[in-house]
Write an enzyme that holds these catalytic residues in place. Sequence first.
Site, mmCIF file in Angstrom:
data_model
loop_
_atom_site.group_PDB
_atom_site.id
_atom_site.type_symbol
_atom_site.label_atom_id
_atom_site.label_comp_id
_atom_site.label_asym_id
_atom_site.label_seq_id
_atom_site.Cartn_x
_atom_site.Cartn_y
_atom_site.Cartn_z
ATOM 1 N N GLN A 47 -17.648 4.280 11.000
ATOM 2 C CA GLN A 47 -18.055 5.687 11.071
ATOM 3 C C GLN A 47 -18.883 6.081 9.854
ATOM 4 O OE1 GLN A 47 -15.144 9.253 10.905
ATOM 5 N NE2 GLN A 47 -15.989 9.130 12.964
ATOM 6 N N PHE A 68 -12.637 21.486 14.790
ATOM 7 C CA PHE A 68 -13.188 20.276 14.185
ATOM 8 C C PHE A 68 -14.076 19.614 15.241
ATOM 9 C CE2 PHE A 68 -11.848 17.420 10.478
ATOM 10 C CZ PHE A 68 -11.899 18.436 9.555
ATOM 11 N N GLU A 114 -15.790 18.171 7.162
ATOM 12 C CA GLU A 114 -16.208 18.735 8.444
ATOM 13 C C GLU A 114 -15.666 20.166 8.602
ATOM 14 O OE1 GLU A 114 -16.457 15.829 11.515
ATOM 15 O OE2 GLU A 114 -15.134 17.048 12.759
ATOM 16 N N ARG A 164 -14.182 7.678 15.671
ATOM 17 C CA ARG A 164 -12.979 8.466 15.369
ATOM 18 C C ARG A 164 -13.324 9.950 15.326
ATOM 19 N NH1 ARG A 164 -10.548 10.831 10.700
ATOM 20 N NH2 ARG A 164 -12.151 10.032 9.305
ATOM 21 N N LEU A 181 -17.619 13.326 -0.185
ATOM 22 C CA LEU A 181 -17.559 13.968 1.136
ATOM 23 C C LEU A 181 -17.556 15.493 1.043
ATOM 24 C CD1 LEU A 181 -16.894 13.414 4.253
ATOM 25 C CD2 LEU A 181 -14.624 14.192 3.627
ATOM 26 N N GLY A 200 0.831 -1.204 0.000
ATOM 27 C CA GLY A 200 0.000 0.000 0.000
ATOM 28 C C GLY A 200 0.858 1.243 0.000
ATOM 29 N N ARG A 216 -19.023 12.944 15.083
ATOM 30 C CA ARG A 216 -19.717 12.525 13.862
ATOM 31 C C ARG A 216 -20.878 11.575 14.112
ATOM 32 N NH1 ARG A 216 -14.368 11.977 10.011
ATOM 33 N NH2 ARG A 216 -14.127 14.225 9.827
ATOM 34 N N HIS A 219 -17.835 6.051 6.044
ATOM 35 C CA HIS A 219 -16.667 6.908 5.857
ATOM 36 C C HIS A 219 -15.371 6.260 6.338
ATOM 37 C CE1 HIS A 219 -14.471 10.595 5.379
ATOM 38 N NE2 HIS A 219 -14.198 10.713 6.660
ATOM 39 N N HIS A 246 -20.172 9.370 8.110
ATOM 40 C CA HIS A 246 -19.913 10.818 8.126
ATOM 41 C C HIS A 246 -21.223 11.552 7.855
ATOM 42 C CE1 HIS A 246 -18.190 14.710 7.291
ATOM 43 N NE2 HIS A 246 -16.991 14.254 7.620
ATOM 44 N N LEU A 287 -5.318 11.146 9.780
ATOM 45 C CA LEU A 287 -4.066 11.528 9.104
ATOM 46 C C LEU A 287 -2.887 11.510 10.077
ATOM 47 C CD1 LEU A 287 -5.303 14.246 6.557
ATOM 48 C CD2 LEU A 287 -4.904 11.824 6.171
HETATM 49 C C1 LIG Z 1 -13.122 11.563 1.482
HETATM 50 C C2 LIG Z 1 -12.311 11.388 2.722
HETATM 51 C C3 LIG Z 1 -11.833 12.487 3.421
HETATM 52 C C4 LIG Z 1 -11.071 12.330 4.584
HETATM 53 N N1 LIG Z 1 -10.593 13.429 5.247
HETATM 54 C C5 LIG Z 1 -9.807 13.256 6.340
HETATM 55 C C6 LIG Z 1 -9.241 14.377 7.019
HETATM 56 O O1 LIG Z 1 -9.412 15.517 6.628
HETATM 57 N N2 LIG Z 1 -8.496 14.140 8.130
HETATM 58 C C7 LIG Z 1 -8.270 12.892 8.607
HETATM 59 O O2 LIG Z 1 -7.573 12.754 9.614
HETATM 60 N N3 LIG Z 1 -8.780 11.812 7.960
HETATM 61 C C8 LIG Z 1 -9.531 11.964 6.855
HETATM 62 N N4 LIG Z 1 -10.036 10.868 6.211
HETATM 63 C C9 LIG Z 1 -9.585 9.534 6.605
HETATM 64 C C10 LIG Z 1 -8.173 9.297 6.046
HETATM 65 O O3 LIG Z 1 -7.987 10.065 4.878
HETATM 66 C C11 LIG Z 1 -7.934 7.833 5.711
HETATM 67 O O4 LIG Z 1 -8.251 7.047 6.802
HETATM 68 C C12 LIG Z 1 -6.465 7.622 5.358
HETATM 69 O O5 LIG Z 1 -6.051 8.524 4.367
HETATM 70 C C13 LIG Z 1 -6.203 6.198 4.922
HETATM 71 O O6 LIG Z 1 -4.842 6.127 4.572
HETATM 72 P P1 LIG Z 1 -4.153 4.736 4.331
HETATM 73 O O7 LIG Z 1 -2.749 5.028 3.952
HETATM 74 O O8 LIG Z 1 -4.420 3.851 5.472
HETATM 75 O O9 LIG Z 1 -4.939 4.137 3.067
HETATM 76 P P2 LIG Z 1 -5.084 4.665 1.554
HETATM 77 O O10 LIG Z 1 -4.657 6.061 1.379
HETATM 78 O O11 LIG Z 1 -6.455 4.285 1.109
HETATM 79 O O12 LIG Z 1 -4.048 3.773 0.779
HETATM 80 C C14 LIG Z 1 -4.227 2.383 0.630
HETATM 81 C C15 LIG Z 1 -3.146 1.874 -0.290
HETATM 82 O O13 LIG Z 1 -3.190 0.465 -0.293
HETATM 83 C C16 LIG Z 1 -3.078 -0.015 -1.604
HETATM 84 N N5 LIG Z 1 -3.724 -1.328 -1.667
HETATM 85 C C17 LIG Z 1 -4.936 -1.685 -1.157
HETATM 86 N N6 LIG Z 1 -5.155 -2.995 -1.390
HETATM 87 C C18 LIG Z 1 -4.062 -3.469 -2.034
HETATM 88 C C19 LIG Z 1 -3.713 -4.735 -2.537
HETATM 89 N N7 LIG Z 1 -4.509 -5.809 -2.452
HETATM 90 N N8 LIG Z 1 -2.525 -4.852 -3.172
HETATM 91 C C20 LIG Z 1 -1.675 -3.794 -3.299
HETATM 92 N N9 LIG Z 1 -1.981 -2.569 -2.833
HETATM 93 C C21 LIG Z 1 -3.157 -2.418 -2.204
HETATM 94 C C22 LIG Z 1 -3.691 1.051 -2.481
HETATM 95 O O14 LIG Z 1 -3.128 1.013 -3.757
HETATM 96 C C23 LIG Z 1 -3.271 2.324 -1.730
HETATM 97 O O15 LIG Z 1 -2.006 2.730 -2.190
HETATM 98 C C24 LIG Z 1 -10.812 11.031 5.063
HETATM 99 C C25 LIG Z 1 -11.303 9.920 4.371
HETATM 100 C C26 LIG Z 1 -12.052 10.085 3.219
HETATM 101 C C27 LIG Z 1 -12.588 8.881 2.531
#
Ligand SMILES: Cc1cc2nc3c(=O)[nH]c(=O)nc-3n(C[C@H](O)[C@H](O)[C@H](O)COP(=O)(O)OP(=O)(O)OC[C@H]3O[C@@H](n4cnc5c(N)ncnc54)[C@H](O)[C@@H]3O)c2cc1C
Length: 613
Positions: free
Chosen positions: A235, A115, A250, A383, A247, A12, A283, A348, A237, A389
């Site tokens: 969660q 927030f 917030e 959350r 989205l 990921g 939320r 969300h 939203h 983030l």
């Molecule tokens: C619209 C939206 C707005 C948000 N705004 C905020 C905010 O303002 N503040 C905050 O704190 N949180 C926010 N969140 C929550 C936060 O953004 C996410 O929880 C966080 O970014 C998730 O990051 P991550 O690195 O865990 O996953 P992701 O960024 O989703 O990355 C997952 C990675 O895994 C890879 N992957 C998945 N499955 C496989 C597989 N089988 N094989 C190979 N690769 C794979 C994908 O390619 C990707 O690169 C928001 C969420 C959403 C949906």
Amino acid sequence: MTIHEHDVVVVGAGGAGLRAAIAAQEAGADTAIVTKLHPVRSHTGAAEGGINAALREGDSWEDHAYDTMKGSDYLGDAPAIETLCKDSPKETIQLENWGMPFSRDDDGRVSQRPFGGLSFPRTTYAGAETGHHMLHTMYEQLVKRGVRVYDEWYVTNLAVTDEEDPDDRSVHGVVAYDIRSGELHGFQANDGVVIATGGLGQVYDHTTNAVANTGDGVAMAYRAGVPIEDMEFIQFHPTTLPSTGVLITEGVRGEGGILYNSEGERFMFERGYANNAGELASRDVVSRAELTEVNEGRGIEDEYVHLDMRHLGEERITDRLENIIHLAEDFEGVNPLEEPMPVKPGQHYAMGGIETDENGETAVSGLYAAGEAACASVHGGNRLGGNALPELMVFGARAGRHAAGGDMEAAKIETGRTDEAEAGEVDSPVPLGEVGIEGGVAADGGATTATTPSEVVEATLEAERARIEELLEKEDGVHHAKIREEVQQTMTDHVNVFREEGGLKQALADIREAREHYQDVTVEDPSRTYNTDLIQTIETRNVLDLAEAITVGALARDEFRGAHWRKEHQERDDENWLKHTMLSWNDGDPELWFKPVVLEGESKTYEPKIRSY
Ligand SMILES: Cc1cc2nc3c(=O)[nH]c(=O)nc-3n(C[C@H](O)[C@H](O)[C@H](O)COP(=O)(O)OP(=O)(O)OC[C@H]3O[C@@H](n4cnc5c(N)ncnc54)[C@H](O)[C@@H]3O)c2cc1C
């Protein structure tokens, strides 16, 4: 048979994966990322509102920790929450030093805004595109350090040993499918594997999550015997656009946006849902309030409420929330400078996930997890916005460093089945877990009896090759889209903001039926290159396992805590439920158990209080 070899393999490339890879490489490990999407297309790029960090005078990590524990409805583990709140300022400043273009006040300081659920305006942001800038900033650092990225490689399974007790197992790598060529390769990880595969929003049909968010890493770890934790806490939203789930941050309410019902009432105050915080209650509280308004006939078109930000003025909106103008116009046909936006709750975030300690380590040796796929237990029952983030930065860095063999303080949170584990039971109307463990198209974890690292990877590669050939060869059957739709529909109908026993049992029965259909799943596209039909078929298996896990947890937990509302149980039950819901996959059979919440922090114990806003 091609096997790539690295010290640390990160699955990921969202915020968590990038941060973990940077940390692992800095700790001296030869690090690779394997990702199904290019890093900057990961869903972290959709994050809008910001990063919580106690940066200013008048604020403190202790206040941030208190708000987070209260927001979690006392289901967060104090050592993880305190780690988050202490490390977040350092990680945020580091992002700034790496060049992240944060919004700034007139005096040049990085801006912070209010927030939901926060007692201090501590959400640091870059307009309403915080995640986009975060991903780009970290990707630059990754390239600078020369981390190898295998992008558009889909990880199908973990290469894990097969000891009877999952706590004795070790991971030695992963198997991945090259989306461009259709080839399957092994990736041997000599020091560790970090899962950073993000959320599971595709379990629901109305979600803010991308189509790629299918919970792959959580499902793979679960099937390999790693416990998954608090899966019932999803969660919803409160401000998503009704027609797409896109989205509306917030941050709109943080800047002063107001929610109205069809009678023009500012219902958060006028109907007494949150007399102090109003629209900025947490939320879960706002989502329930909105749906109550709709259910009691005060919704608009029986579906949504209005979010109004016109009074903030064009200059302020353009300065701090410009992205929202485009999202509302492009996805809902509404100009928010001239009219209120329609909004309703949507799936969300998954508070639960792969059980880890505060160093990102799981119960399986060599396996780490971070970001939304993980549950270090900082969010508990709910959350707080702006806490995901910093979580992915703080625990991504720790998981990467730990996987690379860096020095770590001993963790206070214990993983796996300890002496404190308590057996659980759920009254399911149907059998749970695997339908046909022998053969069939289902992948099970811990599939190999091989012992040396390279043999474990090779054996897993062979097993995955056979599974994929079987999927591609089957000519008649059910298409994954139909199965996924069945699951999404029942989850949306029955395992949503409001939950009741009969509906949860119905969902389990529907999921069982969908599992049976999956035994006949067919891939219609026979090609080997860019076969998204095949990938979505594999992802649907993950969606099925996680839908069941969420519903089992929701049925077992007969109390109302955080985002988990139960019609029959309208109180938080601290006497019986100050404990985490754990699920372990025992050769195809989900086993429910519990472990106590850790409320003892560094210098105080967080006593559960009534949670009001
Ligand atoms: C619209 C939206 C707005 C948000 N705004 C905020 C905010 O303002 N503040 C905050 O704190 N949180 C926010 N969140 C929550 C936060 O953004 C996410 O929880 C966080 O970014 C998730 O990051 P991550 O690195 O865990 O996953 P992701 O960024 O989703 O990355 C997952 C990675 O895994 C890879 N992957 C998945 N499955 C496989 C597989 N089988 N094989 C190979 N690769 C794979 C994908 O390619 C990707 O690169 C928001 C969420 C959403 C949906």
